[in-house]
Design a protein around this motif. Structure first.
Motif, mmCIF file in Angstrom:
data_model
loop_
_atom_site.group_PDB
_atom_site.id
_atom_site.type_symbol
_atom_site.label_atom_id
_atom_site.label_comp_id
_atom_site.label_asym_id
_atom_site.label_seq_id
_atom_site.Cartn_x
_atom_site.Cartn_y
_atom_site.Cartn_z
ATOM 1 N N ASN A 156 37.292 6.202 78.926
ATOM 2 C CA ASN A 156 37.832 7.471 78.776
ATOM 3 C C ASN A 156 39.257 7.445 79.199
ATOM 4 O O ASN A 156 39.740 8.573 78.451
ATOM 5 C CB ASN A 156 37.008 8.269 79.929
ATOM 6 N N PHE A 157 40.033 6.376 79.385
ATOM 7 C CA PHE A 157 41.306 6.521 79.457
ATOM 8 C C PHE A 157 42.170 5.424 79.200
ATOM 9 O O PHE A 157 41.788 4.264 79.193
ATOM 10 C CB PHE A 157 41.830 6.592 81.169
ATOM 11 N N GLY A 158 43.451 5.754 78.736
ATOM 12 C CA GLY A 158 44.440 4.752 78.127
ATOM 13 C C GLY A 158 45.756 5.263 77.981
ATOM 14 O O GLY A 158 45.955 6.360 78.346
ATOM 15 N N LEU A 159 46.657 4.368 77.404
ATOM 16 C CA LEU A 159 47.931 4.535 77.361
ATOM 17 C C LEU A 159 48.410 3.928 76.039
ATOM 18 O O LEU A 159 48.145 2.858 75.826
ATOM 19 C CB LEU A 159 48.752 4.034 78.370
ATOM 20 N N GLU A 160 49.339 4.527 75.394
ATOM 21 C CA GLU A 160 49.711 4.357 74.144
ATOM 22 C C GLU A 160 51.357 4.332 73.913
ATOM 23 O O GLU A 160 52.019 5.418 74.552
ATOM 24 C CB GLU A 160 49.499 4.920 72.775
ATOM 25 N N LEU A 161 52.017 3.346 73.596
ATOM 26 C CA LEU A 161 53.640 3.640 73.307
ATOM 27 C C LEU A 161 53.535 3.460 71.834
ATOM 28 O O LEU A 161 53.339 2.403 71.057
ATOM 29 C CB LEU A 161 54.500 2.339 73.978
ATOM 30 N N ASN A 162 54.121 4.497 71.022
ATOM 31 C CA ASN A 162 54.123 4.740 69.592
ATOM 32 C C ASN A 162 55.658 4.898 69.107
ATOM 33 O O ASN A 162 56.413 5.604 69.655
ATOM 34 C CB ASN A 162 53.120 5.626 69.042
ATOM 35 N N GLY A 163 55.933 4.298 67.886
ATOM 36 C CA GLY A 163 57.031 4.620 67.176
ATOM 37 C C GLY A 163 56.864 4.923 65.730
ATOM 38 O O GLY A 163 56.215 4.613 64.906
ATOM 39 N N SER A 164 57.492 6.221 65.292
ATOM 40 C CA SER A 164 57.203 6.779 64.012
ATOM 41 C C SER A 164 58.346 6.940 63.286
ATOM 42 O O SER A 164 59.331 7.533 63.867
ATOM 43 C CB SER A 164 56.170 7.982 64.159
ATOM 44 N N THR A 165 58.300 7.000 62.035
ATOM 45 C CA THR A 165 59.777 7.406 61.403
ATOM 46 C C THR A 165 59.290 7.725 59.930
ATOM 47 O O THR A 165 58.353 7.353 59.366
ATOM 48 C CB THR A 165 60.615 6.028 61.197
ATOM 49 N N MET A 166 60.066 8.774 59.321
ATOM 50 C CA MET A 166 60.026 9.187 58.172
ATOM 51 C C MET A 166 60.405 8.025 57.103
ATOM 52 O O MET A 166 61.416 7.283 57.325
ATOM 53 C CB MET A 166 60.778 10.217 57.973
#
Length: 202
Positions: A68-78
């Motif tokens: 049920n639980f987690g953690l994410e590190l994300n990077g997004s770019t156009m």
């Protein structure tokens, strides 16, 4: 007879555990791409027109504590900039603007499984929102403006398991405003699909 029943129950339990959408205590990578749209933040223009859609890519790493639980590190770019043109409110000068937005977001995750191979999830995170704007006027050469600000992101998505380690994912993210009023400001919506690959579990 009891031994056979116990063996059958053990096999069934093992199968259920192994069929979780994402493994417990699993580290995973994710990659996705989709279309983003910046909300209108061009109050300094009159008679303006804007191209506010852009393809966007997202990469990240996550950790699944349990089902049920987690953690994410994300990077997004156009991938390509959004653009606008019009007349300035302050001096009626013509102007053309291009902007590209990126972010780095840390998000706690809540997963809600509703079958052995599918689930929905909610993420609420915060991080740094980056923006690069290029402004061209009739009286000035191109002027680049870089901005960054602290902001939030909310995401809602769906995971579908296709193999022991691979999950297909679709989600919609909504983020806080990028940039500054003088160049381009506005919330950003991103609809994207991708994959998650789990490479370690306990």
């Amino acid at each position: 007879m009891k031994k056979n029943i116990f063996t059958i129950l053990l096999i069934i339990t093992s199968s259920i555990i192994q069929s979780q959408t994402v493994k417990k205590n699993a580290v995973y990578f994710n990659f996705s791409s989709g279309l983003s749209r910046s909300e209108d933040g061009l109050a300094f223009l009159v008679n303006g027109s804007a191209k506010q859609w852009s393809p966007m890519i997202n990469v990240g790493v996550g950790y699944r504590y349990n089902k049920n639980f987690g953690l994410e590190l994300n990077g997004s770019t156009m991938i390509t900039p959004i653009s606008a043109e019009g007349v300035l409110v302050i001096n009626s000068g013509k102007v053309e603007i291009e902007a590209k937005h990126s972010n780095v977001i840390l998000s706690p995750m809540v997963f809600l499984p509703f079958s052995n191979k599918s689930e929905i999830f909610l993420k609420v995170g915060c991080g740094i929102l980056f923006s690069k704007s290029t402004i061209a006027t009739s009286s000035n050469n191109d002027n680049e403006v870089f901005t960054d600000n602290f902001g939030y992101l909310i995401g809602l998505g769906y995971n579908k398991k296709v193999s022991e380690n691979l999950v297909l994912s679709a989600q919609f993210d909504f983020s806080d405003s990028y940039g500054k009023k003088e160049v381009w400001t506005g919330d950003l919506g991103l609809l994207h699909v991708g994959i998650r690959y789990s490479f370690k579990s306990n």
